[in-house]
Scaffold this active site. Structure first.
Site, PDB file in Angstrom:
ATOM      1  N   SER A 295       0.817  -1.211   0.000  1.00  0.00           N
ATOM      2  CA  SER A 295       0.000   0.000   0.000  1.00  0.00           C
ATOM      3  C   SER A 295       0.855   1.267   0.000  1.00  0.00           C
ATOM      4  O   SER A 295       0.442   2.298  -0.544  1.00  0.00           O
ATOM      5  CB  SER A 295      -0.941  -0.007   1.210  1.00  0.00           C
ATOM      6  OG  SER A 295      -0.211  -0.163   2.405  1.00  0.00           O
TER       7      SER A 295
ATOM      8  N   GLY B  59       8.403  -0.931   0.227  1.00  0.00           N
ATOM      9  CA  GLY B  59       7.988  -0.780   1.616  1.00  0.00           C
ATOM     10  C   GLY B  59       8.591  -1.866   2.488  1.00  0.00           C
ATOM     11  O   GLY B  59       9.464  -2.630   2.057  1.00  0.00           O
ATOM     12  N   ALA B  60       8.104  -1.951   3.730  1.00  0.00           N
ATOM     13  CA  ALA B  60       8.560  -2.996   4.648  1.00  0.00           C
ATOM     14  C   ALA B  60       7.518  -3.174   5.737  1.00  0.00           C
ATOM     15  O   ALA B  60       6.688  -2.291   5.983  1.00  0.00           O
ATOM     16  CB  ALA B  60       9.901  -2.626   5.268  1.00  0.00           C
TER      17      ALA B  60
ATOM     18  N   GLY C  79       4.836  -9.229   3.864  1.00  0.00           N
ATOM     19  CA  GLY C  79       3.437  -9.199   4.288  1.00  0.00           C
ATOM     20  C   GLY C  79       2.491  -9.310   3.107  1.00  0.00           C
ATOM     21  O   GLY C  79       1.382  -9.825   3.223  1.00  0.00           O
ATOM     22  N   GLY C  80       2.964  -8.852   1.952  1.00  0.00           N
ATOM     23  CA  GLY C  80       2.162  -8.940   0.729  1.00  0.00           C
ATOM     24  C   GLY C  80       2.521 -10.142  -0.123  1.00  0.00           C
ATOM     25  O   GLY C  80       2.087 -10.239  -1.281  1.00  0.00           O
TER      26      GLY C  80
ATOM     27  N   GLU D 135      10.907  -9.363  -4.591  1.00  0.00           N
ATOM     28  CA  GLU D 135      11.434  -8.154  -3.954  1.00  0.00           C
ATOM     29  C   GLU D 135      12.917  -8.331  -3.634  1.00  0.00           C
ATOM     30  O   GLU D 135      13.732  -7.413  -3.831  1.00  0.00           O
ATOM     31  CB  GLU D 135      10.639  -7.847  -2.687  1.00  0.00           C
ATOM     32  CG  GLU D 135       9.205  -7.418  -2.994  1.00  0.00           C
ATOM     33  CD  GLU D 135       8.318  -7.274  -1.775  1.00  0.00           C
ATOM     34  OE1 GLU D 135       7.275  -6.614  -1.887  1.00  0.00           O
ATOM     35  OE2 GLU D 135       8.641  -7.825  -0.709  1.00  0.00           O
TER      36      GLU D 135
END
Ligand code: 5RP
Length: 215
Positions: free
Chosen positions: A28, A80-81, A94-95, A101
């Site tokens: 997100s 992100g992280a 998490g995704g 990645e």
């Protein structure tokens, strides 16, 4: 929290140089970065994407999605992280996009990580550590991880990664040696990748806020 994510994602545009091929993560926070990238799409050559989700968003904005095998090393990766420590070591996945990645992070000269303030921790491990596994090795890997770390593996039931694999989330870890744990989990047969980014941490962390904090 989405305001902090937006501010972090938009700040990452500062790292874009004309003509770049940009590595793009997933999630997100990255969605805000992609939207900002869309507004300057004429300045970049294209993007290498870490997930089908990001690929769709990039293409919808008219950004060309390129193959990493064709581009070679990338100047910049933005992602992100789920957690970030003071040494810019991360938990990601998490995704469920951790493997691609990790590949793009490895291929990139500069890794800019964009997070909201809640992602900053002293010790990694409160967020369950994602591990992508070959489906037939799920139980084997779970038993090995339990034996080696004491962490509790939980199958992310119903989730199949873009690579056709499954995810185990390891709960209850307190990761005092992130590089050592990353290596140990990588050694277990059936593990595709582990969402610890310690051997190759971020180079820059942008924490969303007014103004954003650049670490
Ligand atoms: C996806 C990831 C994401 O970067 C991580 O889950 C953070 O997501 P968000 O920006 O939605 O909080 O590692 O695999």
């Amino acid at each position: 929290m989405s305001e902090a994510k937006r501010l972090a994602g938009e700040k990452a545009i500062d790292y874009i140089e004309d003509g770049m091929v940009v590595g793009v993560g997933t999630g997100s926070t990255v969605a805000y970065f992609i939207d900002a990238l869309g507004r300057i799409r004429d300045r970049i050559q294209g993007a290498v994407s870490s997930s089908e989700q990001s690929t769709q968003r990039l293409r919808a904005l008219g950004i060309e999605v390129m193959d990493l095998n064709a581009t070679g090393p990338l100047p910049l990766y933005v992602d992100g992280a789920d957690e970030c420590d003071a040494h810019k070591r991360l938990i990601k996945g998490g995704g469920a996009a951790l493997t691609r990645e990790k590949i793009i992070a490895e291929a990139s000269r500069t890794f800019v990580c964009i997070v909201d303030p809640a992602k900053r921790v002293d010790v990694l491990g409160r967020f369950p550590l994602p591990v992508e596994v070959i489906p037939m090795a799920r139980s084997l890997v779970a038993r090995e991880i339990l034996a080696q770390t004491g962490g509790q593996p939980v199958w992310r039931d119903g989730v199949t990664t873009d690579n056709g694999n499954w995810i185990l989330d390891i709960h209850g870890l307190r990761i005092v040696d992130p590089v050592g744990l990353e290596s140990a989990i990588n050694q277990i047969p059936g593990v595709v990748s582990v969402g610890l980014f310690a051997r190759r941490p971020a180079d820059v962390v942008i924490v969303g806020g007014e103004p954003p904090l650049v670490l």
